[in-house]
Scaffold this motif. Structure first.
Motif, PDB file in Angstrom:
ATOM      1  N   VAL A  24      65.744  38.894  13.596  1.00  0.00           N
ATOM      2  CA  VAL A  24      64.701  39.408  12.722  1.00  0.00           C
ATOM      3  C   VAL A  24      65.100  39.198  11.265  1.00  0.00           C
ATOM      4  O   VAL A  24      66.262  39.410  10.909  1.00  0.00           O
ATOM      5  CB  VAL A  24      64.528  40.926  12.951  1.00  0.00           C
ATOM      6  CG1 VAL A  24      63.423  41.502  12.095  1.00  0.00           C
ATOM      7  CG2 VAL A  24      64.300  41.234  14.410  1.00  0.00           C
ATOM      8  N   SER A  25      64.149  38.831  10.424  1.00  0.00           N
ATOM      9  CA  SER A  25      64.420  38.771   8.990  1.00  0.00           C
ATOM     10  C   SER A  25      64.320  40.183   8.422  1.00  0.00           C
ATOM     11  O   SER A  25      63.690  41.058   9.019  1.00  0.00           O
ATOM     12  CB  SER A  25      63.427  37.842   8.282  1.00  0.00           C
ATOM     13  OG  SER A  25      62.140  38.408   8.268  1.00  0.00           O
ATOM     14  N   ALA A  26      64.911  40.396   7.262  1.00  0.00           N
ATOM     15  CA  ALA A  26      64.907  41.726   6.642  1.00  0.00           C
ATOM     16  C   ALA A  26      63.496  42.231   6.383  1.00  0.00           C
ATOM     17  O   ALA A  26      63.253  43.424   6.395  1.00  0.00           O
ATOM     18  CB  ALA A  26      65.705  41.704   5.350  1.00  0.00           C
ATOM     19  N   ASP A  27      62.561  41.320   6.193  1.00  0.00           N
ATOM     20  CA  ASP A  27      61.181  41.741   5.943  1.00  0.00           C
ATOM     21  C   ASP A  27      60.365  41.875   7.227  1.00  0.00           C
ATOM     22  O   ASP A  27      59.152  42.033   7.177  1.00  0.00           O
ATOM     23  CB  ASP A  27      60.488  40.831   4.933  1.00  0.00           C
ATOM     24  CG  ASP A  27      60.483  39.375   5.338  1.00  0.00           C
ATOM     25  OD1 ASP A  27      61.052  39.031   6.394  1.00  0.00           O
ATOM     26  OD2 ASP A  27      59.918  38.562   4.586  1.00  0.00           O
ATOM     27  N   GLY A  28      61.036  41.832   8.376  1.00  0.00           N
ATOM     28  CA  GLY A  28      60.380  42.121   9.645  1.00  0.00           C
ATOM     29  C   GLY A  28      59.756  40.946  10.355  1.00  0.00           C
ATOM     30  O   GLY A  28      59.027  41.141  11.335  1.00  0.00           O
ATOM     31  N   LEU A  29      60.043  39.744   9.921  1.00  0.00           N
ATOM     32  CA  LEU A  29      59.486  38.571  10.585  1.00  0.00           C
ATOM     33  C   LEU A  29      60.412  38.085  11.688  1.00  0.00           C
ATOM     34  O   LEU A  29      61.635  38.063  11.531  1.00  0.00           O
ATOM     35  CB  LEU A  29      59.241  37.448   9.579  1.00  0.00           C
ATOM     36  CG  LEU A  29      58.230  37.764   8.490  1.00  0.00           C
ATOM     37  CD1 LEU A  29      58.139  36.611   7.503  1.00  0.00           C
ATOM     38  CD2 LEU A  29      56.863  38.073   9.084  1.00  0.00           C
ATOM     39  N   LEU A  30      59.838  37.681  12.786  1.00  0.00           N
ATOM     40  CA  LEU A  30      60.598  37.163  13.916  1.00  0.00           C
ATOM     41  C   LEU A  30      61.172  35.797  13.558  1.00  0.00           C
ATOM     42  O   LEU A  30      60.439  34.903  13.143  1.00  0.00           O
ATOM     43  CB  LEU A  30      59.688  37.056  15.140  1.00  0.00           C
ATOM     44  CG  LEU A  30      60.321  36.491  16.400  1.00  0.00           C
ATOM     45  CD1 LEU A  30      61.390  37.448  16.930  1.00  0.00           C
ATOM     46  CD2 LEU A  30      59.247  36.255  17.453  1.00  0.00           C
ATOM     47  N   MET A  31      62.477  35.645  13.720  1.00  0.00           N
ATOM     48  CA  MET A  31      63.130  34.371  13.449  1.00  0.00           C
ATOM     49  C   MET A  31      63.428  33.624  14.745  1.00  0.00           C
ATOM     50  O   MET A  31      63.395  32.399  14.777  1.00  0.00           O
ATOM     51  CB  MET A  31      64.418  34.598  12.667  1.00  0.00           C
ATOM     52  CG  MET A  31      64.188  35.237  11.307  1.00  0.00           C
ATOM     53  SD  MET A  31      65.727  35.707  10.482  1.00  0.00           S
ATOM     54  CE  MET A  31      66.359  34.111   9.988  1.00  0.00           C
ATOM     55  N   VAL A  37      61.174  37.100  26.324  1.00  0.00           N
ATOM     56  CA  VAL A  37      60.392  37.995  25.471  1.00  0.00           C
ATOM     57  C   VAL A  37      59.155  37.236  25.001  1.00  0.00           C
ATOM     58  O   VAL A  37      59.274  36.161  24.403  1.00  0.00           O
ATOM     59  CB  VAL A  37      61.192  38.450  24.232  1.00  0.00           C
ATOM     60  CG1 VAL A  37      60.380  39.410  23.392  1.00  0.00           C
ATOM     61  CG2 VAL A  37      62.505  39.078  24.627  1.00  0.00           C
ATOM     62  N   GLY A  38      57.979  37.790  25.260  1.00  0.00           N
ATOM     63  CA  GLY A  38      56.749  37.162  24.802  1.00  0.00           C
ATOM     64  C   GLY A  38      56.658  37.178  23.282  1.00  0.00           C
ATOM     65  O   GLY A  38      57.170  38.084  22.628  1.00  0.00           O
ATOM     66  N   LYS A  39      56.002  36.198  22.717  1.00  0.00           N
ATOM     67  CA  LYS A  39      55.888  36.066  21.261  1.00  0.00           C
ATOM     68  C   LYS A  39      55.242  37.293  20.614  1.00  0.00           C
ATOM     69  O   LYS A  39      55.748  37.807  19.621  1.00  0.00           O
ATOM     70  CB  LYS A  39      55.082  34.799  20.932  1.00  0.00           C
ATOM     71  CG  LYS A  39      54.726  34.638  19.471  1.00  0.00           C
ATOM     72  CD  LYS A  39      55.828  33.995  18.683  1.00  0.00           C
ATOM     73  CE  LYS A  39      55.382  33.549  17.312  1.00  0.00           C
ATOM     74  NZ  LYS A  39      55.372  34.572  16.299  1.00  0.00           N
ATOM     75  N   ASP A  40      54.118  37.760  21.151  1.00  0.00           N
ATOM     76  CA  ASP A  40      53.440  38.921  20.563  1.00  0.00           C
ATOM     77  C   ASP A  40      54.314  40.169  20.598  1.00  0.00           C
ATOM     78  O   ASP A  40      54.408  40.909  19.616  1.00  0.00           O
ATOM     79  CB  ASP A  40      52.112  39.196  21.262  1.00  0.00           C
ATOM     80  CG  ASP A  40      51.064  38.136  20.964  1.00  0.00           C
ATOM     81  OD1 ASP A  40      51.228  37.401  19.966  1.00  0.00           O
ATOM     82  OD2 ASP A  40      50.083  38.048  21.719  1.00  0.00           O
ATOM     83  N   THR A  44      56.051  42.308  17.340  1.00  0.00           N
ATOM     84  CA  THR A  44      55.931  43.758  17.159  1.00  0.00           C
ATOM     85  C   THR A  44      57.301  44.411  17.052  1.00  0.00           C
ATOM     86  O   THR A  44      57.543  45.248  16.172  1.00  0.00           O
ATOM     87  CB  THR A  44      55.142  44.373  18.336  1.00  0.00           C
ATOM     88  OG1 THR A  44      53.848  43.777  18.377  1.00  0.00           O
ATOM     89  CG2 THR A  44      55.021  45.878  18.197  1.00  0.00           C
ATOM     90  N   VAL A  45      58.198  44.030  17.934  1.00  0.00           N
ATOM     91  CA  VAL A  45      59.553  44.594  17.927  1.00  0.00           C
ATOM     92  C   VAL A  45      60.286  44.197  16.644  1.00  0.00           C
ATOM     93  O   VAL A  45      61.017  45.008  16.067  1.00  0.00           O
ATOM     94  CB  VAL A  45      60.332  44.170  19.187  1.00  0.00           C
ATOM     95  CG1 VAL A  45      61.792  44.589  19.102  1.00  0.00           C
ATOM     96  CG2 VAL A  45      59.682  44.755  20.434  1.00  0.00           C
ATOM     97  N   ALA A  46      60.096  42.974  16.179  1.00  0.00           N
ATOM     98  CA  ALA A  46      60.748  42.520  14.945  1.00  0.00           C
ATOM     99  C   ALA A  46      60.354  43.411  13.764  1.00  0.00           C
ATOM    100  O   ALA A  46      61.215  43.838  12.991  1.00  0.00           O
ATOM    101  CB  ALA A  46      60.390  41.064  14.664  1.00  0.00           C
ATOM    102  N   ALA A  47      59.082  43.689  13.641  1.00  0.00           N
ATOM    103  CA  ALA A  47      58.627  44.557  12.549  1.00  0.00           C
ATOM    104  C   ALA A  47      59.231  45.953  12.680  1.00  0.00           C
ATOM    105  O   ALA A  47      59.679  46.544  11.686  1.00  0.00           O
ATOM    106  CB  ALA A  47      57.099  44.630  12.538  1.00  0.00           C
ATOM    107  N   ALA A  48      59.276  46.464  13.895  1.00  0.00           N
ATOM    108  CA  ALA A  48      59.845  47.795  14.127  1.00  0.00           C
ATOM    109  C   ALA A  48      61.345  47.820  13.825  1.00  0.00           C
ATOM    110  O   ALA A  48      61.852  48.787  13.244  1.00  0.00           O
ATOM    111  CB  ALA A  48      59.585  48.228  15.567  1.00  0.00           C
TER     112      ALA A  48
END
Length: 136
Positions: A24-31, A37-40, A44-48
């Protein structure tokens, strides 16, 4: 970033009872995400996870250090009835999150995550090599 680090995350899942991994990036984006793990869901988990890391840092003074001391956040661990979520720093502006069942060997999973962070750090700071144009 235009190359895929997902294959590296699968090494964290070699630990028995480990389930999923995301970067995860610091701003909550999936890297990057492990293959199951499904993309969607991973988005969601990345943001959390980004929010969880921010909240964890905010309560650092609860450990006894004054807020002006700016203690370094190391990890966040959340326990659920059905498992664990481990969140650690994966270099400048990135976090590694791994989920596991309640039976996971905690020292083994955190050790594997630290190993992976070392590998990811090299990959995140070294851009992929480009194939030289031989027609020049």
């Amino acid at each position: 970033m235009n190359y895929d680090l997902s294959w590296m995350l699968d090494s964290a899942l070699e630990v028995p009872e480990a389930r999923h991994a995301i970067l995860v990036s610091a701003d909550g984006l999936l890297m990057a995400r492990s293959k199951d793990v499904g993309k969607d869901h991973a988005d969601t988990v990345a943001a959390a996870m980004s929010g969880m890391q921010s909240l964890s840092r905010t309560v650092a003074d609860f450990c006894g250090r004054p807020p002006s001391d700016r203690p370094t956040w190391r990890q966040t661990l959340v326990e659920f009835e059905h498992g664990w979520v481990f969140l650690i720093s994966a270099g400048e502006g990135a976090y590694l999150a791994v989920s596991a069942s309640p039976e996971v060997h905690m020292a083994e999973i955190t050790f594997r995550m630290q190993q992976l962070v070392g590998q990811l750090g090299k990959a995140l700071t070294s851009p992929p090599r480009e194939i030289a144009d031989t027609k020049a």
